[in-house]
Design an enzyme around this catalytic site. Structure first.
Site, mmCIF file in Angstrom:
data_model
loop_
_atom_site.group_PDB
_atom_site.id
_atom_site.type_symbol
_atom_site.label_atom_id
_atom_site.label_comp_id
_atom_site.label_asym_id
_atom_site.label_seq_id
_atom_site.Cartn_x
_atom_site.Cartn_y
_atom_site.Cartn_z
ATOM 1 N N GLU A 156 -7.044 53.017 16.542
ATOM 2 C CA GLU A 156 -6.652 54.079 15.612
ATOM 3 C C GLU A 156 -7.842 54.834 15.017
ATOM 4 O O GLU A 156 -7.999 54.937 13.806
ATOM 5 C CB GLU A 156 -5.754 53.501 14.508
ATOM 6 N N ASN A 216 -7.419 52.246 21.623
ATOM 7 C CA ASN A 216 -5.969 52.191 21.412
ATOM 8 C C ASN A 216 -5.606 53.126 20.263
ATOM 9 O O ASN A 216 -6.314 53.184 19.258
ATOM 10 C CB ASN A 216 -5.629 50.737 21.036
ATOM 11 N N HIS A 260 4.670 53.812 19.448
ATOM 12 C CA HIS A 260 5.664 53.563 18.396
ATOM 13 C C HIS A 260 6.430 54.871 18.219
ATOM 14 O O HIS A 260 6.104 55.692 17.368
ATOM 15 C CB HIS A 260 4.984 53.173 17.078
ATOM 16 N N GLU A 291 2.233 49.051 22.442
ATOM 17 C CA GLU A 291 2.971 48.555 21.265
ATOM 18 C C GLU A 291 4.360 49.177 21.215
ATOM 19 O O GLU A 291 4.849 49.588 20.160
ATOM 20 C CB GLU A 291 2.186 48.865 19.972
ATOM 21 N N ASP A 293 7.885 50.476 20.798
ATOM 22 C CA ASP A 293 9.205 50.350 20.175
ATOM 23 C C ASP A 293 9.757 51.756 20.019
ATOM 24 O O ASP A 293 9.001 52.719 19.912
ATOM 25 C CB ASP A 293 9.200 49.542 18.863
HETATM 26 C C1 XIL Z 1 1.449 45.621 12.538
HETATM 27 C C2 XIL Z 1 2.175 44.286 12.602
HETATM 28 O O1 XIL Z 1 3.258 44.416 13.498
HETATM 29 C C3 XIL Z 1 2.684 43.904 11.228
HETATM 30 O O2 XIL Z 1 3.225 42.587 11.258
HETATM 31 C C4 XIL Z 1 1.543 43.964 10.235
HETATM 32 O O3 XIL Z 1 2.066 43.718 8.938
HETATM 33 C C5 XIL Z 1 0.868 45.300 10.244
HETATM 34 O O4 XIL Z 1 0.425 45.590 11.579
HETATM 35 N N1 XIL Z 1 -0.589 49.581 15.029
HETATM 36 C C6 XIL Z 1 -1.268 48.454 15.395
HETATM 37 C C7 XIL Z 1 -0.705 47.120 15.085
HETATM 38 O O5 XIL Z 1 -2.293 48.559 16.081
HETATM 39 O O6 XIL Z 1 -1.701 46.175 14.836
HETATM 40 C C8 XIL Z 1 0.253 47.176 13.925
HETATM 41 O O7 XIL Z 1 0.859 45.890 13.781
HETATM 42 C C9 XIL Z 1 1.270 48.256 14.131
HETATM 43 C C10 XIL Z 1 0.617 49.610 14.251
#
Ligand code: XIL
Length: 491
Positions: A156, A216, A260, A291, A293
């Site tokens: 990020e 990432n 996401h 990641e 969803d």
């Molecule tokens: C999130 C986890 O899923 C949660 O359990 C935690 O509280 C916060 O982080 N981007 C990322 C992940 O790179 O590490 C994050 O994961 C979600 C967004």
């Protein structure tokens, strides 16, 4: 060298796939393979297609479904600096991470380490120096070594709201833009991304590790955002990956699109996801959906077929790019998701008792279809490099060559514009497309027209090209683009 067994399992599959595609170069055989029995788990179906299908988890979520359905594991929280880093870059509290790595190894799963350099969940590293970050990078990489196939080195790095800039908070406050031109690539600039990857690469090389080093981010998935405007965050990520892979140093091995997907205009699933994956793949890096969803808002609260269709789109976009080598969902069941209210995952239920959603069946079905029509991507193997000087008698002010990656019904073209015997300040490339070909998307250029004669002109940042230097732009289309002619004019 300690090769993780999960990884060793996947290599031949990917290699075999590439060989099969190469053998059919030019006219890729699509759907001609003899029918095979469908696999019944995501893991097996993905492996057959030549990629991994993984999940994020914690030690408390390691029910039998994890190793049955998934071939790769990302610690959802247990390898983040707030859990494992000391203020001097040492390691602490690695028990949960060890549990996950051991579980993965026992079950022949790949591991993605997540994550080393991040503004969030930084714990005792918050505000620290590059030197301490480098110490931490070395300690974390060597602790698990090649048992970790992929590490998210930088997470990020880019700002929100599609402004195309880096974040400004720590650790990005460690970067310095000496000449104020907005990038951190020039001599005299300091870049926390480059420095962190340099350190990670050094550790990998010194210890002879197989670990691949990834960058990432989220909201970088499409070429465009909702409404069709350019995705500037994706472009900024592309510029970073290009800068650190195309020069003398090859610092970045892989790019993670978090994916996401939700109803934020910058986080939607656009039709150009595949084209964006493809252009990163064309830089020679692996691309992963890391990641995944998909918010039920994107299917009008329908977590049946509506959401299933969205999952299909994402999985298909990855399958259609050979170098898209893995997809990871961010959890098993909706109720256990970090965003449970969005009902964005593949299972309902919880605590080890899970029920498959329509989205699960769609993903399984799509994986079972395999990589039909896939292209091997860079180094481009498809032919059709054509150069047309604008004035045959004089040395051309610029020339243009195209590399095509084609599949049945579509293509991605990467065009390289090179300045001739003197530098130029701007350029226009006129492309003559064959009948039936139509451009649907483009990047790093302005476009006029979609079929027949299509004009591409430089955008602001890639107009000036020094003598003998070059820049690239690209476009995606439907139909077949073999035989496309190009003429470059300096403007
Ligand atoms: C999130 C986890 O899923 C949660 O359990 C935690 O509280 C916060 O982080 N981007 C990322 C992940 O790179 O590490 C994050 O994961 C979600 C967004």
């Amino acid at each position: 060298m300690n090769v993780p067994s999960g990884r060793a399992r996947y290599r031949p599959v990917i290699a075999a796939l590439a060989a099969a595609v190469l053998a059919g170069a030019g006219a890729v055989a699509v759907g001609k393979a003899p029918a095979q029995a469908a696999e019944t788990t995501l893991r097996a179906a993905a492996a057959k297609a030549g990629l991994f299908f993984g999940v994020a988890a914690s030690p408390g979520r390691l029910s039998s479904i994890v190793s049955q359905e998934f071939g790769q594991l990302t610690p959802e929280n247990d390898m983040k600096p707030d859990t494992i880093a000391t203020s001097s870059g040492g390691l602490r509290n690695t028990g949960n991470a060890d549990t996950l790595v051991n579980y993965a190894q026992t079950n022949n799963m790949l591991v993605r380490g997540h994550t080393l350099v991040w503004h969030s969940q930084a714990g005792q590293l918050q505000g620290t120096s590059q030197a301490t970050l480098n110490t931490f990078i070395g300690n974390a990489l060597t602790r698990w070594g090649s048992r970790i196939a992929y590490w998210d080195v930088v997470n990020e790095a880019l700002d929100d709201n599609n402004n195309g800039r880096r974040r400004t908070q720590w650790p990005h406050s460690l970067s310095r833009d000496a000449n104020g031109d907005g990038d951190f690539f020039d001599a005299g600039d300091t870049d926390v991304i480059r420095n962190s990857f340099r350190r990670a690469k050094e550790v990998v090389q010194q210890n002879n590790l197989n670990t691949k080093l990834c960058i990432n981010d989220y909201d970088v998935e499409g070429l465009t955002v909702r409404g069709g405007a350019r995705n500037n965050k994706a472009q900024a990520l592309y510029d970073i990956v290009r800068a650190y892979t195309q020069g003398t140093e090859r610092l970045i091995d892989c790019v993670g699109f978090q994916a996401h997907f939700n109803d934020n205009p910058n986080s939607v699933i656009t039709d150009d996801l595949q084209a964006n994956i493809q252009r990163f793949a064309d830089l020679g890096v692996e691309v992963h959906i890391t990641e995944l969803d998909i918010d039920d808002d994107l299917s009008n609260n329908d977590i049946g077929q509506g959401q299933a269709n969205n999952y299909r789109k994402v999985v298909r976009a990855c399958l259609n790019v050979a170098r898209c080598t893995g997809i990871t969902v961010w959890g098993i069941a909706d109720s256990e998701s970090w965003r449970s209210s969005e009902r964005g995952l593949l299972f309902t239920g919880g605590s080890g008792n899970y029920q498959k959603k329509a989205a699960y069946s769609a993903v399984l079905d799509e994986l079972n279809k395999g990589r039909s029509g896939v292209n091997p991507s860079s180094p481009p193997v498809s032919p059709s490099a054509s150069t047309s000087p604008s004035t045959p008698t004089d040395p051309s002010p610029c020339s243009a060559t195209v590399s095509l990656n084609s599949w049945t019904g579509g293509f991605v073209a990467t065009v390289r514009v090179t300045a001739g015997s003197s530098s130029i300040n701007g350029w226009r490339v006129t492309a003559g497309l064959p009948t039936g070909a139509a451009v649907t998307n483009h990047w790093s250029a302005e476009r006029t027209g979609a079929s027949g004669t299509v004009q591409f002109a430089n955008v602001g940042y890639n107009g000036p090209i020094a003598t003998g230097q070059s820049t690239e732009f690209g476009f995606q289309g439907t139909g077949a683009a073999d035989g496309t002619t190009l003429t470059c004019t300096a403007t």
